[in-house]
Design a protein around this motif. Sequence first.
Motif, PDB file in Angstrom:
ATOM      1  N   LYS A 113       0.810  -1.222   0.000  1.00  0.00           N
ATOM      2  CA  LYS A 113       0.000   0.000   0.000  1.00  0.00           C
ATOM      3  C   LYS A 113       0.841   1.268   0.000  1.00  0.00           C
ATOM      4  O   LYS A 113       0.391   2.322  -0.463  1.00  0.00           O
ATOM      5  N   ASP A 159      -7.259  -0.204  -9.983  1.00  0.00           N
ATOM      6  CA  ASP A 159      -7.630   0.772  -8.948  1.00  0.00           C
ATOM      7  C   ASP A 159      -8.700   0.178  -8.033  1.00  0.00           C
ATOM      8  O   ASP A 159      -8.703   0.419  -6.817  1.00  0.00           O
ATOM      9  N   CYS A 186      -7.137  -2.142  -5.470  1.00  0.00           N
ATOM     10  CA  CYS A 186      -6.518  -1.398  -4.379  1.00  0.00           C
ATOM     11  C   CYS A 186      -7.576  -0.890  -3.399  1.00  0.00           C
ATOM     12  O   CYS A 186      -7.375  -0.939  -2.171  1.00  0.00           O
ATOM     13  N   ARG A 187      -8.701  -0.438  -3.909  1.00  0.00           N
ATOM     14  CA  ARG A 187      -9.777   0.004  -3.018  1.00  0.00           C
ATOM     15  C   ARG A 187     -10.277  -1.140  -2.146  1.00  0.00           C
ATOM     16  O   ARG A 187     -10.540  -0.966  -0.960  1.00  0.00           O
ATOM     17  N   PHE A 201      -6.769   0.820   0.239  1.00  0.00           N
ATOM     18  CA  PHE A 201      -5.880   1.965   0.013  1.00  0.00           C
ATOM     19  C   PHE A 201      -6.032   2.502  -1.402  1.00  0.00           C
ATOM     20  O   PHE A 201      -6.586   1.835  -2.281  1.00  0.00           O
ATOM     21  N   THR A 202      -5.543   3.715  -1.580  1.00  0.00           N
ATOM     22  CA  THR A 202      -5.472   4.339  -2.899  1.00  0.00           C
ATOM     23  C   THR A 202      -4.028   4.286  -3.362  1.00  0.00           C
ATOM     24  O   THR A 202      -3.128   4.713  -2.622  1.00  0.00           O
ATOM     25  N   ASN A 240      -0.369   4.934  -4.771  1.00  0.00           N
ATOM     26  CA  ASN A 240       0.488   6.095  -4.994  1.00  0.00           C
ATOM     27  C   ASN A 240       1.089   5.957  -6.388  1.00  0.00           C
ATOM     28  O   ASN A 240       1.991   5.158  -6.603  1.00  0.00           O
TER      29      ASN A 240
END
Length: 298
Positions: free
Chosen positions: A184, A202, A205-206, A210-211, A213
């Motif tokens: 993350k 994306d 990751c959600r 987390f978002t 980097n």
Amino acid sequence: MELLQLQYFQTVARLQHMTKAAEELQIAQPSLSKTIARLEEDLGVPLFDRHGRQIRLNPFGKTFLARVERAFLELNEGRREIKDLAGLHEGTITLAVTIPRILPELLGSFLAQYPNVRIRQRIESTSSMTRQLESGNIDLCISSAAPEGPDIEWKPLITEEIFLLIPPGHRLSGSQSIPLREVKDEPFITMNAGYGFRNLTDGFCREAGFTPNIAFEGDQPDIIGSLVRQGLGVAFVPALSASGVTPSPERLRITSPVCQRTIGMAWSKRRYLSLAAQRLQQFIVDYFQQMPGHSVGQ
């Protein structure tokens, strides 16, 4: 009501200017005005609101224009179908993809069987594919996300696992698998926003909380492996594409969330597919069915 009247009306409706329309059609303006007037007389309603020399489509005109454009679309599709059936030209197919890795082998095998067919290939985002299919600029597309539209047909072809590429000497080097949350805080190398694969990753990751980097984003998948090898970040890579990354960075299996994608083929139900495009359509289905570990998403 004559076809020429409808062609003239379509031009006037597009330009909403009688003089400009007459110039484009290369006819005298009085003749054009009389033609539009006869069409309105036949229909029994005005199609334009007139204010001096300015004209604007009114609600009657907008409704009629939609029907006229649909009629011309059908006529053009009929012309393509007749030419194809009559063999008046060689087969030409326009194919769009979001996953160029599969193209050399797939198209090479197809063209070996059908050497007289010509293929125009484009790399497009999923959102662009929908517009291109609906406008008839492409015949078929292969993507990792289904283009959305009322006339778009979508056929899933294969479901593949998505891995994580890490640079040489990374702290996770030697691990067989990891939960995605373990990276993350890592810089990510990704496709540009708008591409189906970027939207998909994306979302992973959600799910992991987390978002990402984003350290680098681009539209050339081949560059991603190179940037990972240089230590600039980590990256998602699907199984089909991983085999094309040379030399291959270390890849890790993601245990959670489940990271997979389904590749499918789309086309417009309203558009006529030439015999050549129909051959390629079936060839693509057969090609993916023969892949090792083939699994079609439901």
